[in-house]
Design a protein around this motif. Sequence first.
Motif, PDB file in Angstrom:
ATOM      1  N   ASN A 198       0.965  -1.144   0.178  1.00  9.35           N
ATOM      2  CA  ASN A 198      -0.137   0.006  -0.081  1.00  9.35           C
ATOM      3  C   ASN A 198       0.670   1.260  -0.179  1.00  9.35           C
ATOM      4  O   ASN A 198       1.377   1.586   0.960  1.00  9.35           O
ATOM      5  CB  ASN A 198      -0.878  -0.096   1.306  1.00  9.35           C
ATOM      6  CG  ASN A 198      -1.885   0.976   1.101  1.00  9.35           C
ATOM      7  OD1 ASN A 198      -1.589   2.250   0.723  1.00  9.35           O
ATOM      8  ND2 ASN A 198      -3.158   0.862   1.769  1.00  9.35           N
ATOM      9  N   CYS A 199       0.966   2.096  -1.234  1.00  9.52           N
ATOM     10  CA  CYS A 199       1.736   3.139  -1.147  1.00  9.52           C
ATOM     11  C   CYS A 199       1.351   4.203  -0.444  1.00  9.52           C
ATOM     12  O   CYS A 199       1.994   5.127  -0.073  1.00  9.52           O
ATOM     13  CB  CYS A 199       1.786   3.493  -2.753  1.00  9.52           C
ATOM     14  SG  CYS A 199       2.567   2.162  -4.069  1.00  9.52           S
ATOM     15  N   ALA A 200       0.163   4.181  -0.082  1.00 10.62           N
ATOM     16  CA  ALA A 200      -0.542   5.442   0.879  1.00 10.62           C
ATOM     17  C   ALA A 200       0.129   5.029   2.184  1.00 10.62           C
ATOM     18  O   ALA A 200       0.073   5.971   3.167  1.00 10.62           O
ATOM     19  CB  ALA A 200      -1.822   5.711   0.601  1.00 10.62           C
ATOM     20  N   ALA A 201       0.133   3.969   2.584  1.00 11.83           N
ATOM     21  CA  ALA A 201       0.520   3.465   4.212  1.00 11.83           C
ATOM     22  C   ALA A 201       1.878   3.479   4.532  1.00 11.83           C
ATOM     23  O   ALA A 201       2.101   3.478   5.878  1.00 11.83           O
ATOM     24  CB  ALA A 201      -0.271   2.220   4.460  1.00 11.83           C
ATOM     25  N   ILE A 202       3.012   3.986   3.443  1.00 13.25           N
ATOM     26  CA  ILE A 202       4.200   3.769   4.069  1.00 13.25           C
ATOM     27  C   ILE A 202       4.915   5.168   3.767  1.00 13.25           C
ATOM     28  O   ILE A 202       4.599   5.551   2.485  1.00 13.25           O
ATOM     29  CB  ILE A 202       4.917   2.749   3.278  1.00 13.25           C
ATOM     30  CG1 ILE A 202       4.182   1.394   3.553  1.00 13.25           C
ATOM     31  CG2 ILE A 202       6.215   2.422   3.771  1.00 13.25           C
ATOM     32  CD1 ILE A 202       4.708   0.172   2.880  1.00 13.25           C
ATOM     33  N   PRO A 203       5.676   5.654   4.521  1.00 14.01           N
ATOM     34  CA  PRO A 203       6.262   7.065   4.089  1.00 14.01           C
ATOM     35  C   PRO A 203       7.410   6.810   3.009  1.00 14.01           C
ATOM     36  O   PRO A 203       7.599   5.857   3.065  1.00 14.01           O
ATOM     37  CB  PRO A 203       7.156   7.421   5.559  1.00 14.01           C
ATOM     38  CG  PRO A 203       6.316   6.664   6.633  1.00 14.01           C
ATOM     39  CD  PRO A 203       5.765   5.356   5.918  1.00 14.01           C
ATOM     40  N   SER A 209      12.819   1.725   0.266  1.00  6.40           N
ATOM     41  CA  SER A 209      13.636   0.598   0.566  1.00  6.40           C
ATOM     42  C   SER A 209      12.760  -0.704   0.622  1.00  6.40           C
ATOM     43  O   SER A 209      13.264  -2.026   0.447  1.00  6.40           O
ATOM     44  CB  SER A 209      14.115   0.864   2.100  1.00  6.40           C
ATOM     45  OG  SER A 209      13.275   1.089   3.108  1.00  6.40           O
ATOM     46  N   GLU A 210      11.410  -0.634   0.815  1.00  4.00           N
ATOM     47  CA  GLU A 210      10.477  -1.528   0.901  1.00  4.00           C
ATOM     48  C   GLU A 210      10.397  -2.390  -0.424  1.00  4.00           C
ATOM     49  O   GLU A 210      10.260  -3.512  -0.701  1.00  4.00           O
ATOM     50  CB  GLU A 210       9.076  -1.321   1.398  1.00  4.00           C
ATOM     51  CG  GLU A 210       9.064  -1.165   3.005  1.00  4.00           C
ATOM     52  CD  GLU A 210       9.323  -2.365   3.626  1.00  4.00           C
ATOM     53  OE1 GLU A 210       8.337  -3.352   3.370  1.00  4.00           O
ATOM     54  OE2 GLU A 210       9.927  -2.421   4.641  1.00  4.00           O
ATOM     55  N   GLY A 228      13.646  -6.549  -1.333  1.00  2.00           N
ATOM     56  CA  GLY A 228      12.484  -5.841  -1.620  1.00  2.00           C
ATOM     57  C   GLY A 228      11.458  -6.597  -2.189  1.00  2.00           C
ATOM     58  O   GLY A 228      11.468  -7.739  -2.588  1.00  2.00           O
ATOM     59  N   LYS A 229      10.362  -5.772  -2.224  1.00  2.00           N
ATOM     60  CA  LYS A 229       9.133  -6.260  -2.791  1.00  2.00           C
ATOM     61  C   LYS A 229       9.241  -6.836  -4.274  1.00  2.00           C
ATOM     62  O   LYS A 229       8.767  -7.705  -4.862  1.00  2.00           O
ATOM     63  CB  LYS A 229       7.913  -5.372  -2.676  1.00  2.00           C
ATOM     64  CG  LYS A 229       7.796  -4.911  -1.334  1.00  2.00           C
ATOM     65  CD  LYS A 229       7.315  -5.955  -0.429  1.00  2.00           C
ATOM     66  CE  LYS A 229       6.856  -5.491   0.902  1.00  2.00           C
ATOM     67  NZ  LYS A 229       6.523  -6.561   1.815  1.00  2.00           N
ATOM     68  N   PHE A 230      10.136  -6.016  -5.092  1.00  2.00           N
ATOM     69  CA  PHE A 230      10.382  -6.339  -6.490  1.00  2.00           C
ATOM     70  C   PHE A 230      10.955  -7.723  -6.622  1.00  2.00           C
ATOM     71  O   PHE A 230      10.595  -8.660  -7.559  1.00  2.00           O
ATOM     72  CB  PHE A 230      11.099  -5.324  -7.167  1.00  2.00           C
ATOM     73  CG  PHE A 230      10.583  -4.164  -7.565  1.00  2.00           C
ATOM     74  CD1 PHE A 230       9.459  -4.273  -8.517  1.00  2.00           C
ATOM     75  CD2 PHE A 230      10.817  -2.824  -7.015  1.00  2.00           C
ATOM     76  CE1 PHE A 230       8.824  -2.684  -8.855  1.00  2.00           C
ATOM     77  CE2 PHE A 230      10.153  -1.765  -7.358  1.00  2.00           C
ATOM     78  CZ  PHE A 230       9.154  -1.650  -8.248  1.00  2.00           C
ATOM     79  N   LEU A 266      18.936  -0.471  -2.621  1.00  2.00           N
ATOM     80  CA  LEU A 266      19.758   0.576  -2.102  1.00  2.00           C
ATOM     81  C   LEU A 266      21.074   0.199  -1.427  1.00  2.00           C
ATOM     82  O   LEU A 266      21.202  -0.613  -0.868  1.00  2.00           O
ATOM     83  CB  LEU A 266      18.785   1.047  -0.875  1.00  2.00           C
ATOM     84  CG  LEU A 266      17.462   1.732  -1.380  1.00  2.00           C
ATOM     85  CD1 LEU A 266      16.616   2.397  -0.121  1.00  2.00           C
ATOM     86  CD2 LEU A 266      17.414   2.724  -2.433  1.00  2.00           C
ATOM     87  N   GLY A 267      22.153   1.139  -1.836  1.00  2.00           N
ATOM     88  CA  GLY A 267      23.405   0.873  -1.435  1.00  2.00           C
ATOM     89  C   GLY A 267      24.199   0.075  -2.284  1.00  2.00           C
ATOM     90  O   GLY A 267      25.379  -0.468  -1.938  1.00  2.00           O
ATOM     91  N   SER A 268      23.761  -0.562  -3.103  1.00  2.00           N
ATOM     92  CA  SER A 268      24.400  -1.783  -4.212  1.00  2.00           C
ATOM     93  C   SER A 268      24.656  -1.071  -5.753  1.00  2.00           C
ATOM     94  O   SER A 268      23.932  -0.285  -6.220  1.00  2.00           O
ATOM     95  CB  SER A 268      23.436  -3.096  -4.184  1.00  2.00           C
ATOM     96  OG  SER A 268      24.087  -3.764  -5.067  1.00  2.00           O
ATOM     97  N   ASN A 269      25.737  -1.519  -6.137  1.00  2.00           N
ATOM     98  CA  ASN A 269      26.057  -0.872  -7.421  1.00  2.00           C
ATOM     99  C   ASN A 269      25.599  -2.148  -8.474  1.00  2.00           C
ATOM    100  O   ASN A 269      26.056  -1.910  -9.507  1.00  2.00           O
ATOM    101  CB  ASN A 269      27.541  -0.544  -7.666  1.00  2.00           C
ATOM    102  CG  ASN A 269      27.697   0.431  -6.648  1.00  2.00           C
ATOM    103  OD1 ASN A 269      27.416   1.505  -6.496  1.00  2.00           O
ATOM    104  ND2 ASN A 269      28.882   0.589  -6.010  1.00  2.00           N
ATOM    105  N   HIS A 270      24.999  -3.149  -8.010  1.00  2.00           N
ATOM    106  CA  HIS A 270      24.869  -4.259  -9.158  1.00  2.00           C
ATOM    107  C   HIS A 270      23.198  -4.274  -9.235  1.00  2.00           C
ATOM    108  O   HIS A 270      22.428  -4.383  -8.203  1.00  2.00           O
ATOM    109  CB  HIS A 270      25.273  -5.467  -8.451  1.00  2.00           C
ATOM    110  CG  HIS A 270      27.085  -5.349  -8.232  1.00  2.00           C
ATOM    111  ND1 HIS A 270      27.820  -5.734  -9.078  1.00  2.00           N
ATOM    112  CD2 HIS A 270      27.685  -5.340  -7.241  1.00  2.00           C
ATOM    113  CE1 HIS A 270      29.062  -5.612  -8.907  1.00  2.00           C
ATOM    114  NE2 HIS A 270      28.992  -5.460  -7.642  1.00  2.00           N
TER     115      HIS A 270
END
Length: 459
Positions: A198-203, A209-210, A228-230, A266-270
């Motif tokens: 839910n994109c509205a429920a998470i800042p 990062s989610e 992550g979710k992806f 996040l934080g990865s170059n790969h």
Amino acid sequence: MLNGSRVLVADDEPNARRILEILLRRLGCEVFSAADGKAALAILRETPMDLLITDLNMPGMGGLELLAALRRDGHTLPVIVVTAYGTVENAVAAMKQGAFDFIIRPLDVEQVEMVIHRALNVQRIHQENEFLRDEMNKDWGEFVGQCPAMQKIYELIRQAGPSKASIFIIGETGTGKELVARAIHSNSGRRGLFVPINCAAIPADILESELFGYVRGAFTGAHKDRVGKFELAHEGTLFLDEITEMNPSIQAKLLRVLQESRIDRLGSNHSIEVDIRIIAATNRDPLGAVRLGRLREDLYYRINVLGIQLPPLRERREDIPLLARHFLEKYRRSLGGDSFTLSEEVAQALMAYAWPGNVRELENMMERAVVLSQGFEVGLRHFPQEILLTESPVILMSSIGNEDMDLEASVAKLEKNLLNKALAESAGNKAKAARILKISERTLWYKLKKYDLKAGSPE
């Protein structure tokens, strides 16, 4: 083929590393290499991996020390240890410390492939189980409805399921957008997970990062890698609820994922290759959101390959008694009580109410009624005041006994209920309420004042 799986090979012998690299690439894996345990640990702390294959005997930090360091860091990825024939007891010791399995030199290609397949499958299952553990207590219900509008929805689900097309579901809160998305996924034949967010429920700062996941040390509090979710939705479906509430910068990254089928934690170059189907949803007018800058126009046209508009409950009133009885039985079973019946006056009241919260509101009210009823029949006394204020004419007339034949009072009661009902259906828009009642706005304002009904200011 284990396409896209990331495997790190740690071995101090270049030829031994080379043999495993060739084998893994043939299996479709992305391969990383390290000449000793310290180099392997450094890579694992910077780059997410799905599997580690390590030699036991390496200078500096050997396989056992590397395994122990990984577990201290909180890594749960499977580890396969490589050992020479005659030192199998060392491999057994490694398994006692948490290694997944071992392979013996000289390598048997068929056996090595089998162990790698099993290890990567276990890792995939482990990631899915972590996600499913959060989902297991949710009751997603089922579709209930026989009206023509719902029959069209069912047909769209059947047609859309097997395709790979992105889908945009539009509907008011509580109309069942996630149920539709789940049904499409169930009919898609995709073997991966259905992953909702839910994109509205998470800042916004947490949402990124989610969705994309992160590597250890990417930001304060990132103590270990997170999928992550992806990635969780790989070979499955990602459901983005209330997408118009997503930050525009994240929308831009989502568009890139749709175009390239790759993500960066996040934080990865790969980059990590992903095969996902996107189903998005909103309770807003999507084109209006585009005009207001809440939704990128290019993203809208990318995900709106097939649009599905869900009708609000007030536009399919013939389904209300059916839904009400379904929820009665559902909560009767959960409480372990006897069968309930739905009285005619309750059915009429439910049909007359505007249901601004749609099916979700109806379900909540039926659960409340089951809890309060303590008997075999659910009555009007078990429902909140807003239901009673919109009683239908049938109920109003049936409630008038021989001792209460005051025509003026009965007509006033009926008028007040019709006024309240029209205002509820028009969301307080007085011009629209007047059209529903087939009276002039002047007459509406006169009656609102006459019955001291709260109407706000003129539209």
